[in-house]
Design an enzyme around this catalytic site. Sequence first.
Site, short mmCIF file in Angstrom:
data_model
loop_
_atom_site.label_atom_id
_atom_site.label_comp_id
_atom_site.label_asym_id
_atom_site.label_seq_id
_atom_site.Cartn_x
_atom_site.Cartn_y
_atom_site.Cartn_z
N HIS A 11 0.83 -1.20 0.00
CA HIS A 11 0.00 0.00 0.00
C HIS A 11 0.86 1.25 0.00
O HIS A 11 0.54 2.24 -0.66
CB HIS A 11 -0.92 0.01 1.22
N ARG A 21 -12.05 -2.20 -11.46
CA ARG A 21 -11.60 -3.30 -10.59
C ARG A 21 -12.54 -3.32 -9.38
O ARG A 21 -12.26 -2.71 -8.36
CB ARG A 21 -10.16 -3.06 -10.13
N ARG A 30 -15.48 -5.22 -14.41
CA ARG A 30 -14.96 -6.57 -14.19
C ARG A 30 -15.53 -7.10 -12.89
O ARG A 30 -15.47 -6.41 -11.86
CB ARG A 30 -13.42 -6.54 -14.12
N GLU A 55 -5.56 -13.42 -19.50
CA GLU A 55 -4.44 -13.29 -18.57
C GLU A 55 -3.87 -14.64 -18.14
O GLU A 55 -3.00 -14.71 -17.29
CB GLU A 55 -4.84 -12.44 -17.36
N ASN A 88 -0.40 -7.99 -16.65
CA ASN A 88 0.26 -8.20 -15.35
C ASN A 88 0.21 -9.69 -14.99
O ASN A 88 1.22 -10.27 -14.57
CB ASN A 88 -0.45 -7.42 -14.23
N ASP A 89 -0.96 -10.28 -15.17
CA ASP A 89 -1.08 -11.70 -14.87
C ASP A 89 -0.59 -12.57 -16.02
O ASP A 89 -0.04 -13.64 -15.78
CB ASP A 89 -2.54 -12.04 -14.54
N ARG A 125 4.13 -12.09 -9.54
CA ARG A 125 4.15 -10.64 -9.76
C ARG A 125 4.32 -9.84 -8.47
O ARG A 125 4.64 -8.65 -8.50
CB ARG A 125 2.88 -10.19 -10.49
N CYS A 155 -5.37 -3.87 -20.75
CA CYS A 155 -5.59 -3.08 -19.53
C CYS A 155 -4.51 -3.32 -18.47
O CYS A 155 -4.60 -2.80 -17.37
CB CYS A 155 -6.98 -3.34 -18.96
C1 PEP Z 1 -3.77 -7.70 -15.24
O1 PEP Z 1 -3.59 -8.80 -14.74
O2 PEP Z 1 -3.00 -7.20 -16.10
C2 PEP Z 1 -4.93 -6.88 -14.86
C3 PEP Z 1 -5.25 -5.78 -15.48
O3 PEP Z 1 -5.63 -7.27 -13.76
P1 PEP Z 1 -5.10 -7.10 -12.25
O4 PEP Z 1 -3.83 -6.29 -12.30
O5 PEP Z 1 -6.21 -6.44 -11.53
O6 PEP Z 1 -4.88 -8.51 -11.85
MG MG Z 2 -5.19 -9.73 -13.63
#
Ligand code: PEP
Ligand code: MG
Length: 587
Positions: A197, A304, A341, A441, A464-465, A475, A512
């Site tokens: 955070h 989110r 989402r 993802e 990201n995932d 990650r 995204c």
């Molecule tokens: C991702 O995984 O890239 C994504 C946008 O979702 P989050 O970061 O919320 O897992």
């Molecule tokens: Mg994700």
Amino acid sequence: MKDEREIHLQGISLSKGIALGIPYFLPVIQEDDVPEFSIAKGDIDNEIARYRNALLFSRKDLETLQDHLILEGSSEAVTIIDTHIQMLEDPIITSQVEEKIRESNQNTESVFTSIITEYKRRFSKDTDPIFRQRFADVTDVTQRVLGHLIPERKTNMVHIPENSIIFSQEISPSDTAAAQVDYVMGIVTEVGGSTSHAALIAKAKGIPFVTGIEISKIQEYQNCFIIVDGFKGKLIINPRPETLAEYKKIIKKLITQEKRLEKESKLCAKTIDGEKVHVLANVGSAADLDMLMKYGAGGIGLVRTEYFLLQNRNFLLSEKLQYSMYKRCIEKAAGLPVVIRIFDLGGDKFPDLVYYKEKEVNPFLGCRGIRFLLKNQEILKIQFRAILRAAVHGDVQILLPLISDVREVLETKKILENVKKEMIAEEVEIREDIPIGCMMEVPSAVLTCDILAKECDFFSIGTNDLVQYTLAVDRANPAVHNLHDPFHPSMLRMIQMLVHESKVHNKKLSVCGEVAYKPLFIPLLLGLGILHFSCPPRYISLVKKIVRKCSLQETSQDAKEALQLSTSQQIYEFIRKKYGKVFPEEF
Ligand code: PEP
Ligand code: MG
């Protein structure tokens, strides 16, 4: 004799930017600093009143802090402070403390510390990064309450001198939130994760933050000048005049760039050769919604929804609360698309909701996202009801997280259809023709996107995932953070495949994940055929600007060449050589 050589220390960047300043070491109240004494029977009520006052003053601090943060537009910080207020008022801890003061005739600060220590001891074995983050939040709230009980020991972010670089073993979220940007130039800690955070708040406030630096090594440089390079994740102690001049130049450039970007927010995103690109916003809090217009968002590309639980846990099971939040998103988007989402719980998000599920050894590979929702259908049904009702007010689409198999899509759609039927029978006004999309993802979803395309209306790539699951790199683990690399050839191939199949099946495809606002990745995305981007509101102007400097024809050629390369380094260098010159200020 004092060492005055220029010293470079390498750490890990948690928030970008450059800071120049003098070290300031944050004091913390250690357990040994807490006095222990007995209270006379007749004074017990006063002692309890002292505890309640400390809670009250702590709450006041946090509310004042929130007012400042709202003015600063630091949305993540505002929501985190909300969780601190909730912790402060936890009835179990409060009644335990009061009971123990009465039973033991001991002073408040020692009773409070012993209860919190026991609470922390029980949970200290949890290795989950987000759980450990909650641990940091508990420490933070504890320090605040103790600060009011033992005022002479209190950390006071307000009295930090100008041009300070904060050094601390670890920094609490609320100290980061309380850091005044005019005084605190940068933050350096020994430990801290990129999903912490404190890191989120530092990013939101634009404070450079570097972790992984041994703080004891800095003690001898108490009065030395220090540069925090949040781009490269390093510290420079005693910079030579040439180094200093170089960094001052970078800072000047960054300031000019930010001012220009704000002014340019209304400009559209068209490539040099005239292709229109859509840049939408990722939203995770009410404060994000207030930034949509300021930064010229083309709608909301990702809500989110699980982030709203940070503000209020009741959100999970309350159709009413959810309906009003989704309606607010739709209103703020003012007719533009809103992609909601459904809850992406599990993994590193809200493991304290584990009462819904078994304790997991590998939560990222466990009951996360759509898996969690299909197992806990009462939660999914409430969320669908709220979305279907809100959707009558605008252009709403539903996005499914962590899809790895078409059966998940089919099952979810069946539940959605049943919810619709129920609501129609109840004569509730809903939108029936709501598009359904899949997050891309998980590699198995990408590899079967042709199958998924037949069952859904659009795709959104969560890089990201996708990087995490493709490269087998956690990650949230700072130890392997340099391996979480979107430039890897496998990522380019996956994106290429998704673009191809989306065209064949006529499905909209957007990105995204964080790469959507990573300057050097944008030409690659364009070249691979991505025309829909979604990123945090404050980066929208930057993305649009980069798009305006690229030509689709040229980036397509670049992407073809990049796809021939074998390593992430080669791909990165290839793009850097070419585009580092085209938009050097963002580089
Ligand atoms: C991702 O995984 O890239 C994504 C946008 O979702 P989050 O970061 O919320 O897992
Ligand atoms: Mg994700």
